[in-house]
Design a protein around this motif. Structure first.
Motif, PDB file in Angstrom:
ATOM      1  N   VAL A   1       8.622 -33.563 -21.174  1.00 12.66           N
ATOM      2  CA  VAL A   1       7.845 -34.684 -20.637  1.00 12.66           C
ATOM      3  C   VAL A   1       7.424 -34.408 -19.199  1.00 12.66           C
ATOM      4  N   LEU A   2       8.406 -34.027 -18.368  1.00 11.81           N
ATOM      5  CA  LEU A   2       8.089 -33.731 -16.965  1.00 11.81           C
ATOM      6  C   LEU A   2       7.195 -32.496 -16.861  1.00 11.81           C
ATOM      7  N   GLY A   3       7.427 -31.515 -17.724  1.00 15.14           N
ATOM      8  CA  GLY A   3       6.591 -30.315 -17.728  1.00 15.14           C
ATOM      9  C   GLY A   3       5.152 -30.652 -18.038  1.00 15.14           C
ATOM     10  N   LEU A   4       4.950 -31.543 -19.038  1.00 16.69           N
ATOM     11  CA  LEU A   4       3.590 -31.945 -19.399  1.00 16.69           C
ATOM     12  C   LEU A   4       2.920 -32.689 -18.251  1.00 16.69           C
ATOM     13  N   ILE A   5       3.686 -33.563 -17.579  1.00 19.10           N
ATOM     14  CA  ILE A   5       3.136 -34.301 -16.437  1.00 19.10           C
ATOM     15  C   ILE A   5       2.704 -33.324 -15.341  1.00 19.10           C
ATOM     16  N   PHE A   6       3.575 -32.341 -15.065  1.00 17.78           N
ATOM     17  CA  PHE A   6       3.286 -31.389 -13.992  1.00 17.78           C
ATOM     18  C   PHE A   6       2.057 -30.542 -14.331  1.00 17.78           C
ATOM     19  N   VAL A   7       1.951 -30.100 -15.590  1.00 16.55           N
ATOM     20  CA  VAL A   7       0.823 -29.264 -15.990  1.00 16.55           C
ATOM     21  C   VAL A   7      -0.485 -30.043 -15.926  1.00 16.55           C
ATOM     22  N   VAL A   8      -0.483 -31.253 -16.486  1.00 23.43           N
ATOM     23  CA  VAL A   8      -1.703 -32.070 -16.496  1.00 23.43           C
ATOM     24  C   VAL A   8      -2.135 -32.395 -15.067  1.00 23.43           C
ATOM     25  N   ALA A   9      -1.140 -32.719 -14.221  1.00 22.30           N
ATOM     26  CA  ALA A   9      -1.480 -33.060 -12.838  1.00 22.30           C
ATOM     27  C   ALA A   9      -1.997 -31.843 -12.073  1.00 22.30           C
ATOM     28  N   SER A  10      -1.630 -30.624 -12.517  1.00 21.66           N
ATOM     29  CA  SER A  10      -2.050 -29.402 -11.817  1.00 21.66           C
ATOM     30  C   SER A  10      -3.394 -28.859 -12.301  1.00 21.66           C
ATOM     31  N   LEU A  11      -3.894 -29.368 -13.447  1.00 26.77           N
ATOM     32  CA  LEU A  11      -5.146 -28.837 -14.003  1.00 26.77           C
ATOM     33  C   LEU A  11      -6.323 -28.882 -13.026  1.00 26.77           C
ATOM     34  N   PRO A  12      -6.466 -29.956 -12.215  1.00 23.65           N
ATOM     35  CA  PRO A  12      -7.606 -29.967 -11.275  1.00 23.65           C
ATOM     36  C   PRO A  12      -7.639 -28.756 -10.337  1.00 23.65           C
ATOM     37  N   VAL A  13      -6.459 -28.194 -10.022  1.00 22.68           N
ATOM     38  CA  VAL A  13      -6.424 -27.023  -9.143  1.00 22.68           C
ATOM     39  C   VAL A  13      -7.200 -25.870  -9.761  1.00 22.68           C
ATOM     40  N   PHE A  14      -6.969 -25.626 -11.039  1.00 20.06           N
ATOM     41  CA  PHE A  14      -7.618 -24.495 -11.704  1.00 20.06           C
ATOM     42  C   PHE A  14      -9.110 -24.759 -11.925  1.00 20.06           C
ATOM     43  N   VAL A  15      -9.457 -26.005 -12.231  1.00 19.82           N
ATOM     44  CA  VAL A  15     -10.870 -26.346 -12.402  1.00 19.82           C
ATOM     45  C   VAL A  15     -11.625 -26.128 -11.090  1.00 19.82           C
ATOM     46  N   VAL A  16     -11.064 -26.632  -9.998  1.00 19.63           N
ATOM     47  CA  VAL A  16     -11.707 -26.506  -8.691  1.00 19.63           C
ATOM     48  C   VAL A  16     -11.755 -25.031  -8.268  1.00 19.63           C
ATOM     49  N   SER A  17     -10.690 -24.289  -8.570  1.00 23.15           N
ATOM     50  CA  SER A  17     -10.639 -22.877  -8.173  1.00 23.15           C
ATOM     51  C   SER A  17     -11.741 -22.071  -8.839  1.00 23.15           C
ATOM     52  N   PHE A  18     -11.983 -22.289 -10.119  1.00 26.55           N
ATOM     53  CA  PHE A  18     -13.019 -21.519 -10.803  1.00 26.55           C
ATOM     54  C   PHE A  18     -14.420 -21.990 -10.402  1.00 26.55           C
ATOM     55  N   ALA A  19     -14.582 -23.282 -10.087  1.00 29.55           N
ATOM     56  CA  ALA A  19     -15.874 -23.767  -9.607  1.00 29.55           C
ATOM     57  C   ALA A  19     -16.168 -23.242  -8.206  1.00 29.55           C
ATOM     58  N   PHE A  20     -15.098 -22.900  -7.488  1.00 26.28           N
ATOM     59  CA  PHE A  20     -15.211 -22.408  -6.124  1.00 26.28           C
ATOM     60  C   PHE A  20     -15.931 -21.065  -6.061  1.00 26.28           C
ATOM     61  N   GLU A  21     -15.823 -20.259  -7.114  1.00 25.87           N
ATOM     62  CA  GLU A  21     -16.355 -18.888  -7.087  1.00 25.87           C
ATOM     63  C   GLU A  21     -17.852 -18.853  -6.817  1.00 25.87           C
ATOM     64  N   LYS A  22     -18.612 -19.675  -7.550  1.00 25.56           N
ATOM     65  CA  LYS A  22     -20.067 -19.574  -7.485  1.00 25.56           C
ATOM     66  C   LYS A  22     -20.585 -19.796  -6.067  1.00 25.56           C
ATOM     67  N   ARG A  23     -20.089 -20.832  -5.414  1.00 28.45           N
ATOM     68  CA  ARG A  23     -20.580 -21.136  -4.077  1.00 28.45           C
ATOM     69  C   ARG A  23     -20.060 -20.123  -3.067  1.00 28.45           C
ATOM     70  N   TYR A  24     -18.791 -19.788  -3.176  1.00 29.23           N
ATOM     71  CA  TYR A  24     -18.181 -18.942  -2.167  1.00 29.23           C
ATOM     72  C   TYR A  24     -18.742 -17.522  -2.200  1.00 29.23           C
ATOM     73  N   SER A  25     -19.042 -17.006  -3.384  1.00 27.24           N
ATOM     74  CA  SER A  25     -19.540 -15.638  -3.492  1.00 27.24           C
ATOM     75  C   SER A  25     -20.851 -15.469  -2.741  1.00 27.24           C
ATOM     76  N   VAL A  26     -21.730 -16.470  -2.825  1.00 31.29           N
ATOM     77  CA  VAL A  26     -23.016 -16.399  -2.128  1.00 31.29           C
ATOM     78  C   VAL A  26     -22.816 -16.386  -0.617  1.00 31.29           C
ATOM     79  N   VAL A  27     -21.941 -17.282  -0.145  1.00 29.67           N
ATOM     80  CA  VAL A  27     -21.700 -17.379   1.290  1.00 29.67           C
ATOM     81  C   VAL A  27     -21.002 -16.119   1.803  1.00 29.67           C
ATOM     82  N   ALA A  28     -20.057 -15.584   1.005  1.00 29.66           N
ATOM     83  CA  ALA A  28     -19.343 -14.375   1.413  1.00 29.66           C
ATOM     84  C   ALA A  28     -20.301 -13.204   1.549  1.00 29.66           C
ATOM     85  N   ARG A  29     -21.257 -13.083   0.614  1.00 26.60           N
ATOM     86  CA  ARG A  29     -22.233 -11.999   0.696  1.00 26.60           C
ATOM     87  C   ARG A  29     -23.088 -12.141   1.954  1.00 26.60           C
ATOM     88  N   ARG A  30     -23.523 -13.358   2.234  1.00 28.69           N
ATOM     89  CA  ARG A  30     -24.356 -13.569   3.421  1.00 28.69           C
ATOM     90  C   ARG A  30     -23.580 -13.219   4.686  1.00 28.69           C
TER      91      ARG A  30
END
Length: 610
Positions: A176-205
């Motif tokens: 139960v606690l494991g499921l709560i922790f995993v579900v609550a942590s999912l936004p981290v991974f979503v935001v991290s992968f969305a971060f790539e597109k914007r950051y790669s352009v700025v890093a190149r510049r």
């Protein structure tokens, strides 16, 4: 100040390979480092597993000795935790020792390959690329790749494995606690992968702007005399500040992107902890979870907090590295149009016959409506003949000389040395037979001796002969001033030889060409910076050399023309007249105009016009 050449930036709309595919291009350079990198990875994984075992020991301690009051079991548990901590520290230290050396070797190998590629690429490439862009790729980009291999890659793999194993452990303590922790942590991974597109352009510049800034610094340092002479230091500073502010703005944009990611990385685990704490207290109160299990759960979650939070900067480091890899391979993937033939020919007994057979040349990016810069030149120099090449500015003289040693390749016709097309010779073979001295004499930050003997690697093991050849070349070039330098011929001349005067640099460059003992000597107005008396002495020495060497000389002074057996008149990329100086002077009106326009004393000009 210069702006970056468009050729160094990826075209708009270009489909870039995935980050994994881009980073996989490091394989040929990193493969020898794999064994030690793998050992470092194993050590890191052991350290991560040990860190996850500590909460288990703490659970046994809380549910056992602490709950029963048996103090005799506390010290053994303390010893186990201490031992696990020592093992973890040793494994982390082992990981560092394993990865640091091979990563520096990968960096060195890549830098050597890049330098070799830059040496191999034709002059046309260096015409298009700024030196600062190449410098930033060979230093900062490769340094970033090294840090990622030694630190970023391993930690990214280990932390992802730690997160997966840690989540399994959390579910083992309480699904139960494991499921709560995993579900609550999912936004981290979503935001991290969305971060790539914007950051790669700025890093190149950002990395491109670093290259632009490096170019500005280099140009300002090399041109410091001009800037001071014209009082343009403040103007140069304003331009530099503008570029630095652009880079600063890009770095701030990068920092904002990273800060937004960190907001989620710090907030989400805290929210997950709070939710798990509420649920854990309820489960413990209902007897579904022991105090030791709850304690171990939060101890494990605490161990996982660093790997989860590290995802942000490890991803940003990975995307920075991906950009560095892209920039590195932009140079390495450049096709070299000036290459050695598959079946090269050789010149067994060089005589020095030089022939231009219907030669055409135009720069790659020249507009189609423009005529060729060299437009159908036919010219023959017999062995031992000295020919002066004259023409108005822009007529193609220097370009024609560059075709002899394949600094550029002809776009039509042929250049032949002793009857062999220069493209049928290896570049090393060709340049053994061709000696060049340019009007803009470039020296290297080494000694006078090393500069003069640059074209004689065959004498490295024969210092006595090398010294004799060097002294003779210096004597012919009237470069006796070297004896008055602090360390004589062993004096280091400084960056680009700027510690010497223009005339001194030209004489050393001329001595370098003479010392090479080529079959064909190509001189691009090598005496322009000399005074009249010194020029006369150099010409007297040159006559001894030119008597047995085929020579093609671009002449900007009438006095230089007198060195030649014949003169070729170049007009709009074509040779329109060839003959003796006196004959052309008597018969060719354009030749008289060109000679009268050359940089020499006023008496010569008046004599020609008369």
């Amino acid at each position: 100040m210069s702006q970056q050449s468009p050729s160094t930036r990826p075209p708009d709309g270009e489909v870039r390979p995935s980050t994994v595919r881009a980073l996989a291009r490091l394989h040929p350079y990193a493969r020898l480092a794999y064994p030690r990198l793998a050992l470092g990875l194993v050590a890191s994984l052991i350290a991560a597993v040990v860190a996850l075992l500590i909460p288990l020991v703490l659970q046994l301690l809380v549910d056992g000795p602490l709950s029963s009051g048996d103090r005799s079991q506390v010290w053994p548990a303390f010893g186990v935790v201490l031992a696990l901590g020592v093992v973890e520290a040793l494994m982390i230290g082992t990981r560092r020792r394993m990865v640091l050396t091979p990563s520096t070797r990968v960096e060195a190998t890549m830098r050597n390959s890049l330098y070799s590629k830059l040496q191999d690429l034709p002059v046309a490439f260096h015409d298009r690329w700024q030196s600062g862009q190449l410098l930033s790729r060979s230093v900062s980009d490769l340094s970033l790749i090294r840090r990622w291999l030694a630190f970023g890659l391993l930690l990214l793999i280990v932390n992802l494995v730690t997160i997966v194993v840690g989540f399994v452990v959390l579910f083992w303590y309480s699904w139960v606690l494991g499921l709560i922790f995993v579900v609550a942590s999912l936004p981290v991974f979503v935001v991290s992968f969305a971060f790539e597109k914007r950051y790669s352009v700025v890093a190149r510049r950002s990395q491109d702007q670093v290259g632009d800034l490096a170019t500005s610094v280099e140009e300002s340092v090399h041109g410091i005399r001009v800037l001071k002479a014209f009082g343009r230091g403040k103007h140069s500073l304003r331009e530099f500040v503008k570029q630095a502010e652009d880079l600063r703005g890009t770095e701030i944009e990068k920092a904002k992107a990273i800060s937004k990611l960190w907001l989620w990385l710090l907030l989400v685990p805290d929210v997950a902890f709070a939710l798990c704490l509420l649920g854990g207290i309820g489960l413990a109160a209902d007897g579904q979870l022991t105090v030791g299990q709850l304690f171990a759960f939060f101890a494990t979650a605490t161990v996982l907090r660093w790997p989860v939070e590290s995802i942000g900067f490890l991803l940003s480091m990975t995307f920075d590295t991906r950009t560095a890899v892209d920039r590195y391979f932009e140079v390495m993937d450049t096709e070299n149009a000036v290459t050695d033939p598959a079946r090269p020919k050789t010149i067994a007994e060089p005589r020095g016959r030089l022939e231009f057979d219907a030669v055409h040349f135009r720069y790659q990016d020249s507009p189609a409506q423009y005529d060729d810069l060299v437009n159908g030149v036919d010219l023959v120099l017999e062995p031992g003949e000295t020919m002066a090449l004259v023409g108005l500015t822009g007529s193609g003289k220097t370009t024609l000389l560059s075709l002899v040693s394949r600094l550029y390749d002809v776009t039509g016709g042929r250049v032949l040395v002793d009857g062999v097309d220069v493209r049928d010779l290896t570049r090393e073979e060709l340049r053994r037979h061709i000696g060049m001295a340019f009007e803009d004499a470039t020296l290297f930050s080494t000694s006078v001796r090393e500069n003069v003997m640059l074209g004689r690697p065959d004498l490295v093991d024969d210092p006595a002969e090398a010294d004799r050849v060097m002294r003779e070349a210096l004597d012919i070039a009237q470069a006796d001033f070297v004896e008055r330098l602090p360390d004589g011929v062993d004096t280091r001349v400084g960056e680009e030889g700027l510690s010497l005067s223009g005339g001194q640099r030209q004489r050393l460059a001329l001595a370098r060409a003479i010392a090479a003992r080529p079959a064909v000597l190509v001189l691009d107005d090598p005496l322009s910076a000399l005074d009249v008396d010194t020029e006369a002495r150099v010409e007297a020495g040159l006559r001894r050399v030119l008597a047995s060497t085929t020579s093609l000389i671009v002449a900007h002074r009438p006095s230089t023309v007198t060195l030649a057996d014949r003169v070729a008149l170049l007009e709009n990329g074509r040779v329109t007249a060839v003959g003796r100086h006196s004959d052309l002077l008597a018969a060719n009106e354009h030749y008289r105009y060109v000679i009268s326009s050359l940089d020499d004393d006023t008496n010569t000009r008046e004599e020609v016009l008369a």
